[in-house]
Design a protein around this motif. Sequence first.
Motif, PDB file in Angstrom:
ATOM      1  N   GLU A   1       0.651  -1.156   0.071  1.00 57.82           N
ATOM      2  CA  GLU A   1      -0.182   0.038   0.086  1.00 57.82           C
ATOM      3  C   GLU A   1       0.812   1.234  -0.051  1.00 57.82           C
ATOM      4  OE1 GLU A   1      -3.454   0.655  -0.219  1.00 57.82           O
ATOM      5  OE2 GLU A   1      -3.256  -1.388  -0.959  1.00 57.82           O
ATOM      6  N   ILE A   2       2.129   1.306   0.650  1.00 57.28           N
ATOM      7  CA  ILE A   2       3.004   2.481   0.947  1.00 57.28           C
ATOM      8  C   ILE A   2       3.246   2.772  -0.590  1.00 57.28           C
ATOM      9  CG2 ILE A   2       4.983   3.320   1.762  1.00 57.28           C
ATOM     10  CD1 ILE A   2       4.435   1.857   4.386  1.00 57.28           C
ATOM     11  N   LEU A   3       4.012   1.533  -1.264  1.00 54.29           N
ATOM     12  CA  LEU A   3       4.365   1.583  -2.608  1.00 54.29           C
ATOM     13  C   LEU A   3       3.483   1.931  -3.630  1.00 54.29           C
ATOM     14  CD1 LEU A   3       6.862  -1.544  -2.298  1.00 54.29           C
ATOM     15  CD2 LEU A   3       7.420   0.847  -2.164  1.00 54.29           C
ATOM     16  N   LYS A   4       2.259   1.616  -3.413  1.00 55.38           N
ATOM     17  CA  LYS A   4       1.326   1.990  -4.497  1.00 55.38           C
ATOM     18  C   LYS A   4       1.214   3.592  -4.548  1.00 55.38           C
ATOM     19  CE  LYS A   4      -3.064   1.178  -3.890  1.00 55.38           C
ATOM     20  NZ  LYS A   4      -4.407   0.635  -3.838  1.00 55.38           N
ATOM     21  N   HIS A   5       1.185   3.995  -3.471  1.00 59.43           N
ATOM     22  CA  HIS A   5       0.759   5.377  -3.259  1.00 59.43           C
ATOM     23  C   HIS A   5       1.880   6.171  -3.582  1.00 59.43           C
ATOM     24  CE1 HIS A   5      -3.273   5.466  -1.537  1.00 59.43           C
ATOM     25  NE2 HIS A   5      -2.933   4.462  -0.491  1.00 59.43           N
TER      26      HIS A   5
ATOM     27  N   LEU B   1       3.909   7.037 -11.932  1.00 57.79           N
ATOM     28  CA  LEU B   1       3.949   6.021 -12.938  1.00 57.79           C
ATOM     29  C   LEU B   1       2.434   5.757 -13.316  1.00 57.79           C
ATOM     30  CD1 LEU B   1       7.005   3.527 -11.637  1.00 57.79           C
ATOM     31  CD2 LEU B   1       6.975   5.823 -12.913  1.00 57.79           C
ATOM     32  N   PRO B   2       2.356   5.426 -14.626  1.00 56.17           N
ATOM     33  CA  PRO B   2       0.960   4.783 -15.192  1.00 56.17           C
ATOM     34  C   PRO B   2       0.831   3.488 -14.783  1.00 56.17           C
ATOM     35  CG  PRO B   2       2.742   5.158 -16.997  1.00 56.17           C
ATOM     36  CD  PRO B   2       3.292   5.777 -15.457  1.00 56.17           C
ATOM     37  N   TYR B   3      -0.393   3.030 -14.714  1.00 58.43           N
ATOM     38  CA  TYR B   3      -0.700   1.557 -14.789  1.00 58.43           C
ATOM     39  C   TYR B   3      -0.181   0.982 -16.182  1.00 58.43           C
ATOM     40  CZ  TYR B   3      -3.011   1.849 -10.338  1.00 58.43           C
ATOM     41  OH  TYR B   3      -3.264   1.978  -8.927  1.00 58.43           O
ATOM     42  N   ASP B   4       0.039  -0.299 -16.199  1.00 53.36           N
ATOM     43  CA  ASP B   4       0.344  -0.879 -17.677  1.00 53.36           C
ATOM     44  C   ASP B   4      -1.050  -0.691 -18.349  1.00 53.36           C
ATOM     45  OD1 ASP B   4      -0.421  -3.611 -19.171  1.00 53.36           O
ATOM     46  OD2 ASP B   4       1.416  -3.816 -18.966  1.00 53.36           O
ATOM     47  N   VAL B   5      -0.721  -0.308 -19.727  1.00 55.96           N
ATOM     48  CA  VAL B   5      -1.761  -0.204 -20.733  1.00 55.96           C
ATOM     49  C   VAL B   5      -2.828  -0.915 -20.943  1.00 55.96           C
ATOM     50  CG1 VAL B   5      -0.425   1.658 -22.012  1.00 55.96           C
ATOM     51  CG2 VAL B   5      -0.469  -0.746 -22.740  1.00 55.96           C
ATOM     52  N   HIS B   6      -2.553  -2.212 -20.543  1.00 56.21           N
ATOM     53  CA  HIS B   6      -3.452  -3.413 -20.577  1.00 56.21           C
ATOM     54  C   HIS B   6      -4.374  -3.650 -19.488  1.00 56.21           C
ATOM     55  CE1 HIS B   6      -1.594  -4.446 -24.443  1.00 56.21           C
ATOM     56  NE2 HIS B   6      -0.645  -4.254 -23.716  1.00 56.21           N
TER      57      HIS B   6
ATOM     58  N   HIS C   1      15.234   8.240  -9.456  1.00 61.57           N
ATOM     59  CA  HIS C   1      13.817   8.547  -8.757  1.00 61.57           C
ATOM     60  C   HIS C   1      12.999   7.494  -8.508  1.00 61.57           C
ATOM     61  CE1 HIS C   1      12.578   8.987 -13.049  1.00 61.57           C
ATOM     62  NE2 HIS C   1      11.386   8.952 -12.423  1.00 61.57           N
ATOM     63  N   ILE C   2      13.146   6.417  -9.260  1.00 64.44           N
ATOM     64  CA  ILE C   2      12.254   5.225  -9.134  1.00 64.44           C
ATOM     65  C   ILE C   2      12.928   4.283  -7.870  1.00 64.44           C
ATOM     66  CG2 ILE C   2      11.230   3.253 -10.203  1.00 64.44           C
ATOM     67  CD1 ILE C   2      11.157   4.945 -12.646  1.00 64.44           C
ATOM     68  N   ALA C   3      14.019   4.225  -8.147  1.00 61.52           N
ATOM     69  CA  ALA C   3      14.753   3.684  -6.950  1.00 61.52           C
ATOM     70  C   ALA C   3      14.523   4.102  -5.672  1.00 61.52           C
ATOM     71  CB  ALA C   3      16.222   3.403  -7.372  1.00 61.52           C
ATOM     72  N   GLN C   4      14.438   5.569  -5.487  1.00 62.57           N
ATOM     73  CA  GLN C   4      14.155   6.207  -4.314  1.00 62.57           C
ATOM     74  C   GLN C   4      12.572   5.917  -3.704  1.00 62.57           C
ATOM     75  OE1 GLN C   4      15.288  10.119  -5.030  1.00 62.57           O
ATOM     76  NE2 GLN C   4      17.264   9.793  -5.106  1.00 62.57           N
ATOM     77  N   LEU C   5      11.893   5.754  -4.650  1.00 62.64           N
ATOM     78  CA  LEU C   5      10.288   5.512  -4.435  1.00 62.64           C
ATOM     79  C   LEU C   5      10.303   4.156  -3.603  1.00 62.64           C
ATOM     80  CD1 LEU C   5       8.598   6.868  -7.438  1.00 62.64           C
ATOM     81  CD2 LEU C   5       8.583   7.866  -5.512  1.00 62.64           C
ATOM     82  N   LEU C   6      11.138   3.211  -4.318  1.00 60.44           N
ATOM     83  CA  LEU C   6      11.097   1.753  -3.824  1.00 60.44           C
ATOM     84  C   LEU C   6      11.664   1.454  -2.504  1.00 60.44           C
ATOM     85  CD1 LEU C   6      11.704   0.098  -7.261  1.00 60.44           C
ATOM     86  CD2 LEU C   6       9.665   0.111  -6.064  1.00 60.44           C
TER      87      LEU C   6
ATOM     88  N   ARG D   1      -2.348  -9.543 -10.558  1.00 61.34           N
ATOM     89  CA  ARG D   1      -1.024  -8.416 -10.647  1.00 61.34           C
ATOM     90  C   ARG D   1      -1.551  -7.092 -10.754  1.00 61.34           C
ATOM     91  NH1 ARG D   1       3.864  -9.980 -14.663  1.00 61.34           N
ATOM     92  NH2 ARG D   1       4.426 -10.751 -12.570  1.00 61.34           N
ATOM     93  N   THR D   2      -0.948  -6.202 -10.044  1.00 60.81           N
ATOM     94  CA  THR D   2      -0.682  -4.593 -10.359  1.00 60.81           C
ATOM     95  C   THR D   2       0.694  -4.261 -11.065  1.00 60.81           C
ATOM     96  OG1 THR D   2      -2.505  -4.302  -8.585  1.00 60.81           O
ATOM     97  CG2 THR D   2      -1.378  -2.276  -9.352  1.00 60.81           C
ATOM     98  N   ALA D   3       0.233  -3.724 -12.059  1.00 58.25           N
ATOM     99  CA  ALA D   3       1.713  -3.403 -12.959  1.00 58.25           C
ATOM    100  C   ALA D   3       1.617  -1.832 -13.241  1.00 58.25           C
ATOM    101  CB  ALA D   3       1.706  -3.943 -14.091  1.00 58.25           C
ATOM    102  N   PHE D   4       2.931  -1.326 -12.687  1.00 59.98           N
ATOM    103  CA  PHE D   4       3.376  -0.028 -13.403  1.00 59.98           C
ATOM    104  C   PHE D   4       4.373  -0.017 -14.225  1.00 59.98           C
ATOM    105  CE2 PHE D   4       1.763   0.147  -9.129  1.00 59.98           C
ATOM    106  CZ  PHE D   4       0.976   1.280  -8.929  1.00 59.98           C
ATOM    107  N   THR D   5       4.509   0.969 -15.092  1.00 57.96           N
ATOM    108  CA  THR D   5       5.586   1.041 -16.456  1.00 57.96           C
ATOM    109  C   THR D   5       6.291   2.353 -16.198  1.00 57.96           C
ATOM    110  OG1 THR D   5       3.946   1.660 -18.032  1.00 57.96           O
ATOM    111  CG2 THR D   5       4.201  -0.635 -17.662  1.00 57.96           C
ATOM    112  N   TYR D   6       7.358   2.346 -16.935  1.00 61.62           N
ATOM    113  CA  TYR D   6       8.183   3.734 -17.319  1.00 61.62           C
ATOM    114  C   TYR D   6       8.836   3.364 -18.307  1.00 61.62           C
ATOM    115  CZ  TYR D   6      10.692   7.977 -16.130  1.00 61.62           C
ATOM    116  OH  TYR D   6      11.131   9.246 -16.071  1.00 61.62           O
TER     117      TYR D   6
END
Length: 229
Positions: A17-21, A27-32, A198-203, A142-147
């Motif tokens: 939940e922390i990471l999702k927020h 980052l956008p969700y996967d287009v599919h 910046h993505i590594a920091q979010l994780l 699965r919940t997927a984010f892409t960059y």
Amino acid sequence: MEYREERKYFCSDYQLEILKHRLKAILPYDVHQKDSSYTISSLYFDTADNQCYYENSAGVDDRKKYRIRIYDHSDSNIRFEIKEKLRGKTKKSTVPITRSQCEDLIAGHFLPADNDSSVLSQIYLKEHLQFLHPAVIVEYERTAFTYPIGNVRITFDRNISAIADPSGFFSAQNARIPVLPTHEHVLEVKYDELLPDHIAQLLELDTLTQTACSKYFLCRQACDITNQL
């Protein structure tokens, strides 16, 4: 496709939940992905002597897995995939197949070789030389984010379960065997070369536990334990 970096972590509901927020703000969700998550069902195959299972257990560096993957129990997009692992990196080769071909494979019928598809040719050889056959279904939400920079893909895989009977591959009503403790899930981070800072920091979460776990291996173990009860 070239080999990619792939990191896996065990995560709790709270950590996800922390990471999702954090992630959904950037980052956008996967287009599919139509909703907050989608179901992945993967039918894994193994050889007569369980080569894939034992290579995974032993941590063999250069190894392959063979699977058919579908989404939300639909037959609209069926793909046979060969996932290779080498020196900690992964590569996936894939080919679309029909439902009829899928059902033939589930029933133990061999697919013909195809000179236009290296994936189908590899499957054909594996079938004939090592009796490649259905072993277990791995299923999860699965919940997927892409960059786009670095071809980054971050996935939350919740409620990982094993299904022992491959004949129910397209059914949503199978008996499932949970393979992780309640409220424990898997975070996967995949990218080509470098993960943007910046993505590594979010994780960053001090409590994340990195793992080399294989969903296939966990599900095979769970089915073996259940059969012994």
